[in-house]
Design a protein around this motif. Structure first.
Motif, PDB file in Angstrom:
ATOM      1  N   GLY A 132       0.837  -1.189   0.000  1.00 32.34           N
ATOM      2  CA  GLY A 132       0.000   0.000   0.000  1.00 32.34           C
ATOM      3  C   GLY A 132       0.864   1.227   0.000  1.00 32.34           C
ATOM      4  O   GLY A 132       2.081   1.165   0.047  1.00 32.34           O
ATOM      5  N   SER A 133       0.211   2.410  -0.005  1.00 29.36           N
ATOM      6  CA  SER A 133       0.958   3.650  -0.117  1.00 29.36           C
ATOM      7  C   SER A 133       1.838   3.912   1.081  1.00 29.36           C
ATOM      8  O   SER A 133       2.777   4.673   1.020  1.00 29.36           O
ATOM      9  N   GLY A 134       1.553   3.224   2.222  1.00 34.35           N
ATOM     10  CA  GLY A 134       2.390   3.442   3.386  1.00 34.35           C
ATOM     11  C   GLY A 134       3.470   2.385   3.559  1.00 34.35           C
ATOM     12  O   GLY A 134       4.246   2.447   4.485  1.00 34.35           O
ATOM     13  N   ALA A 135       3.518   1.393   2.674  1.00 32.48           N
ATOM     14  CA  ALA A 135       4.491   0.314   2.811  1.00 32.48           C
ATOM     15  C   ALA A 135       5.772   0.704   2.132  1.00 32.48           C
ATOM     16  O   ALA A 135       5.958   0.491   0.966  1.00 32.48           O
ATOM     17  N   GLY A 152      -2.627   9.402   1.709  1.00 36.50           N
ATOM     18  CA  GLY A 152      -2.503  10.513   0.785  1.00 36.50           C
ATOM     19  C   GLY A 152      -1.446  10.252  -0.264  1.00 36.50           C
ATOM     20  O   GLY A 152      -0.783   9.212  -0.271  1.00 36.50           O
ATOM     21  N   PRO A 153      -1.251  11.203  -1.158  1.00 33.44           N
ATOM     22  CA  PRO A 153      -0.281  11.000  -2.235  1.00 33.44           C
ATOM     23  C   PRO A 153       1.145  10.988  -1.710  1.00 33.44           C
ATOM     24  O   PRO A 153       1.444  11.529  -0.650  1.00 33.44           O
ATOM     25  N   LEU A 154       2.023  10.365  -2.472  1.00 32.41           N
ATOM     26  CA  LEU A 154       3.440  10.399  -2.155  1.00 32.41           C
ATOM     27  C   LEU A 154       3.970  11.786  -2.504  1.00 32.41           C
ATOM     28  O   LEU A 154       3.744  12.299  -3.597  1.00 32.41           O
ATOM     29  N   LEU A 155       4.662  12.400  -1.568  1.00 36.48           N
ATOM     30  CA  LEU A 155       5.210  13.740  -1.776  1.00 36.48           C
ATOM     31  C   LEU A 155       6.683  13.638  -2.130  1.00 36.48           C
ATOM     32  O   LEU A 155       7.498  13.192  -1.323  1.00 36.48           O
ATOM     33  N   LEU A 156       7.029  14.013  -3.354  1.00 34.31           N
ATOM     34  CA  LEU A 156       8.423  14.071  -3.773  1.00 34.31           C
ATOM     35  C   LEU A 156       8.929  15.469  -3.474  1.00 34.31           C
ATOM     36  O   LEU A 156       8.495  16.446  -4.082  1.00 34.31           O
ATOM     37  N   VAL A 157       9.840  15.567  -2.522  1.00 33.77           N
ATOM     38  CA  VAL A 157      10.342  16.878  -2.086  1.00 33.77           C
ATOM     39  C   VAL A 157      11.784  17.035  -2.570  1.00 33.77           C
ATOM     40  O   VAL A 157      12.695  16.376  -2.054  1.00 33.77           O
ATOM     41  N   PRO A 158      12.025  17.892  -3.566  1.00 31.66           N
ATOM     42  CA  PRO A 158      13.383  18.064  -4.062  1.00 31.66           C
ATOM     43  C   PRO A 158      14.241  18.890  -3.113  1.00 31.66           C
ATOM     44  O   PRO A 158      13.743  19.780  -2.422  1.00 31.66           O
ATOM     45  N   VAL A 159      15.533  18.573  -3.104  1.00 30.04           N
ATOM     46  CA  VAL A 159      16.493  19.434  -2.405  1.00 30.04           C
ATOM     47  C   VAL A 159      16.604  20.725  -3.218  1.00 30.04           C
ATOM     48  O   VAL A 159      16.907  20.680  -4.414  1.00 30.04           O
ATOM     49  N   PRO A 160      16.336  21.888  -2.629  1.00 28.18           N
ATOM     50  CA  PRO A 160      16.302  23.124  -3.418  1.00 28.18           C
ATOM     51  C   PRO A 160      17.687  23.585  -3.850  1.00 28.18           C
ATOM     52  O   PRO A 160      18.663  23.462  -3.107  1.00 28.18           O
ATOM     53  N   SER A 161      17.759  24.100  -5.063  1.00 28.49           N
ATOM     54  CA  SER A 161      19.002  24.702  -5.552  1.00 28.49           C
ATOM     55  C   SER A 161      19.094  26.138  -5.049  1.00 28.49           C
ATOM     56  O   SER A 161      18.076  26.777  -4.751  1.00 28.49           O
ATOM     57  N   ALA A 162      20.318  26.653  -4.951  1.00 26.23           N
ATOM     58  CA  ALA A 162      20.509  28.057  -4.578  1.00 26.23           C
ATOM     59  C   ALA A 162      19.928  28.959  -5.664  1.00 26.23           C
ATOM     60  O   ALA A 162      19.953  28.628  -6.845  1.00 26.23           O
ATOM     61  N   VAL A 184       5.390  10.270 -14.151  1.00 25.70           N
ATOM     62  CA  VAL A 184       5.568   8.848 -14.440  1.00 25.70           C
ATOM     63  C   VAL A 184       4.846   8.000 -13.395  1.00 25.70           C
ATOM     64  O   VAL A 184       4.156   7.028 -13.724  1.00 25.70           O
ATOM     65  N   LEU A 185       4.989   8.361 -12.126  1.00 27.30           N
ATOM     66  CA  LEU A 185       4.338   7.603 -11.050  1.00 27.30           C
ATOM     67  C   LEU A 185       2.820   7.667 -11.174  1.00 27.30           C
ATOM     68  O   LEU A 185       2.133   6.650 -11.023  1.00 27.30           O
ATOM     69  N   ARG A 186       2.292   8.849 -11.450  1.00 32.10           N
ATOM     70  CA  ARG A 186       0.836   8.971 -11.614  1.00 32.10           C
ATOM     71  C   ARG A 186       0.355   8.146 -12.800  1.00 32.10           C
ATOM     72  O   ARG A 186      -0.709   7.517 -12.748  1.00 32.10           O
ATOM     73  N   THR A 225      11.406  25.452   5.748  1.00 24.45           N
ATOM     74  CA  THR A 225      10.200  25.290   4.940  1.00 24.45           C
ATOM     75  C   THR A 225       9.551  26.641   4.686  1.00 24.45           C
ATOM     76  O   THR A 225       9.733  27.598   5.442  1.00 24.45           O
ATOM     77  N   VAL A 226       8.791  26.710   3.618  1.00 20.52           N
ATOM     78  CA  VAL A 226       8.064  27.926   3.268  1.00 20.52           C
ATOM     79  C   VAL A 226       6.914  28.116   4.263  1.00 20.52           C
ATOM     80  O   VAL A 226       6.508  27.170   4.946  1.00 20.52           O
ATOM     81  N   PRO A 227       6.359  29.322   4.379  1.00 22.92           N
ATOM     82  CA  PRO A 227       5.163  29.502   5.208  1.00 22.92           C
ATOM     83  C   PRO A 227       4.055  28.541   4.772  1.00 22.92           C
ATOM     84  O   PRO A 227       3.787  28.386   3.581  1.00 22.92           O
ATOM     85  N   GLY A 228       3.455  27.872   5.720  1.00 14.96           N
ATOM     86  CA  GLY A 228       2.434  26.880   5.404  1.00 14.96           C
ATOM     87  C   GLY A 228       3.007  25.530   5.018  1.00 14.96           C
ATOM     88  O   GLY A 228       2.277  24.635   4.581  1.00 14.96           O
ATOM     89  N   GLY A 229       4.336  25.358   5.170  1.00 19.76           N
ATOM     90  CA  GLY A 229       4.980  24.112   4.771  1.00 19.76           C
ATOM     91  C   GLY A 229       4.476  22.906   5.536  1.00 19.76           C
ATOM     92  O   GLY A 229       4.343  21.820   4.972  1.00 19.76           O
ATOM     93  N   GLY A 230       4.181  23.091   6.821  1.00 23.17           N
ATOM     94  CA  GLY A 230       3.667  21.979   7.609  1.00 23.17           C
ATOM     95  C   GLY A 230       2.362  21.447   7.063  1.00 23.17           C
ATOM     96  O   GLY A 230       2.132  20.233   7.048  1.00 23.17           O
ATOM     97  N   ARG A 231       1.491  22.346   6.598  1.00 26.20           N
ATOM     98  CA  ARG A 231       0.215  21.914   6.014  1.00 26.20           C
ATOM     99  C   ARG A 231       0.442  21.131   4.729  1.00 26.20           C
ATOM    100  O   ARG A 231      -0.206  20.108   4.491  1.00 26.20           O
ATOM    101  N   LEU A 232       1.391  21.587   3.895  1.00 20.53           N
ATOM    102  CA  LEU A 232       1.698  20.869   2.656  1.00 20.53           C
ATOM    103  C   LEU A 232       2.257  19.488   2.943  1.00 20.53           C
ATOM    104  O   LEU A 232       1.910  18.503   2.274  1.00 20.53           O
ATOM    105  N   LEU A 233       3.105  19.383   3.964  1.00 18.09           N
ATOM    106  CA  LEU A 233       3.744  18.114   4.277  1.00 18.09           C
ATOM    107  C   LEU A 233       2.789  17.132   4.937  1.00 18.09           C
ATOM    108  O   LEU A 233       3.061  15.923   4.960  1.00 18.09           O
ATOM    109  N   ALA A 234       1.681  17.624   5.491  1.00 11.21           N
ATOM    110  CA  ALA A 234       0.712  16.746   6.137  1.00 11.21           C
ATOM    111  C   ALA A 234      -0.099  15.938   5.135  1.00 11.21           C
ATOM    112  O   ALA A 234      -0.818  15.019   5.508  1.00 11.21           O
ATOM    113  N   ALA A 235       0.044  16.245   3.839  1.00  7.82           N
ATOM    114  CA  ALA A 235      -0.782  15.598   2.816  1.00  7.82           C
ATOM    115  C   ALA A 235      -0.392  14.154   2.558  1.00  7.82           C
ATOM    116  O   ALA A 235      -1.190  13.372   2.030  1.00  7.82           O
TER     117      ALA A 235
END
Length: 281
Positions: A132-135, A152-162, A184-186, A225-235
């Motif tokens: 499943g999505s959590g395994a 929820g969906p898998l969140l791909l979080v890139p390491v940000p470039s300068a 591709v995943l979708r 994280t950006v403002p509201g980042g915690g809400r985005l990561l909770a998805a």
């Protein structure tokens, strides 16, 4: 502006293969197969930086893979984002197996079943399918290991470039590849998003030429994280992604920042990792 012009040039100008230099297209079938054909596997730098989650890489950072990554990153060959995204998607599946097309049940990690598959194949040799999505694949303590799976969906979080690097290149390579991988995943039935959640809180020095200890000191505390980042990561659960891992310092810092904001890091995935600096399990 540079990125926009580069995309137009990619469409109208003839191109040689970015991997081998042969004429006939931006990426020949042989080099595409080299990116996606051998199967993702777990990689680990030595020494392992504190806080680094389990990392899977699609390929070694050698030969065609190195040439393709550099062409996309430094020379703005933007059409390479799709095949690089396919490779990254394979590493993401290895980091967090879930529903949809996957490897044959019963394959054992480290069994050496590195067979060459066709370009775009959904098989990930040496990775046991999840339920499943959590395994997700085993994670280090404090991340996915023992944590309650998050729906929820898998969140791909890139390491940000300068910002200066993005401005000089005209694009953000890791984010562009992550967006392609999510597509591709979708397409394979796995819900995935790429939230713009991490940002640099302070300027860091150029990492080239720094050893592992210096890189760790250079990036520690640099991400937030950006403002509201915690809400985005909770998805949903988070897989950290990047085009390349060398010492693992940037991925470890990204894991710290995501975890501090309440995100559940279940693993990390990269397109490539250097052959001589990696110990495989």
């Amino acid at each position: 502006m540079r990125g926009w012009w580069q995309e137009i040039a990619d469409l109208v100008l003839p191109a040689d293969c970015a991997g081998c230099g042969r004429p006939g297209g931006v990426l020949c079938e042989r080099c595409r197969g080299a990116l996606c054909g051998s199967g993702a596997r777990r990689v680990e730098p030595s020494p392992v930086p504190p806080g680094l989650p389990v990392v899977h890489a699609a390929v070694d950072y050698v030969d065609e893979a190195r040439a393709v990554l550099l062409a996309h990153k430094e020379r703005g060959a933007l059409r390479l984002a799709r095949p690089l995204g396919e490779a990254l998607a394979g590493a993401v599946r290895a980091a967090c197996p879930g529903p949809g097309p996957g490897p044959e049940p019963g394959s054992e990690p480290g069994a050496g079943s590195r067979r060459r598959a066709g370009a775009g194949s959904d098989r990930v040799p040496g990775v046991r399918a999840g339920t499943g999505s959590g395994a997700c694949a085993g994670a280090r303590p404090g991340y996915g290991s023992g944590a309650r799976p998050r729906g929820g969906p898998l969140l791909l979080v890139p390491v940000p470039s300068a910002r200066r690097a993005v401005g000089a290149r005209g694009h953000d390579p890791a984010r562009r590849i992550a967006l392609a991988a999510a597509g591709v995943l979708r397409g394979g039935g796995r819900p995935a998003r790429v939230p713009a959640v991490l940002r640099q809180r302070r300027r860091v020095s150029d990492q080239s030429g720094l050893d592992a200890r210096q890189r760790r000191a250079n990036v520690t505390g640099a991400l937030g994280t950006v403002p509201g980042g915690g809400r985005l990561l909770a998805a949903g659960p988070v897989v950290l992604v990047d085009d390349l891992m060398t010492t693992g310092a940037s991925l470890a810092e990204a894991a710290r920042a995501v975890t501090a904001a309440g995100g559940l890091v279940v693993g990390a995935a990269v397109v490539a990792a250097p052959l001589m600096r990696i110990n495989r399990n």
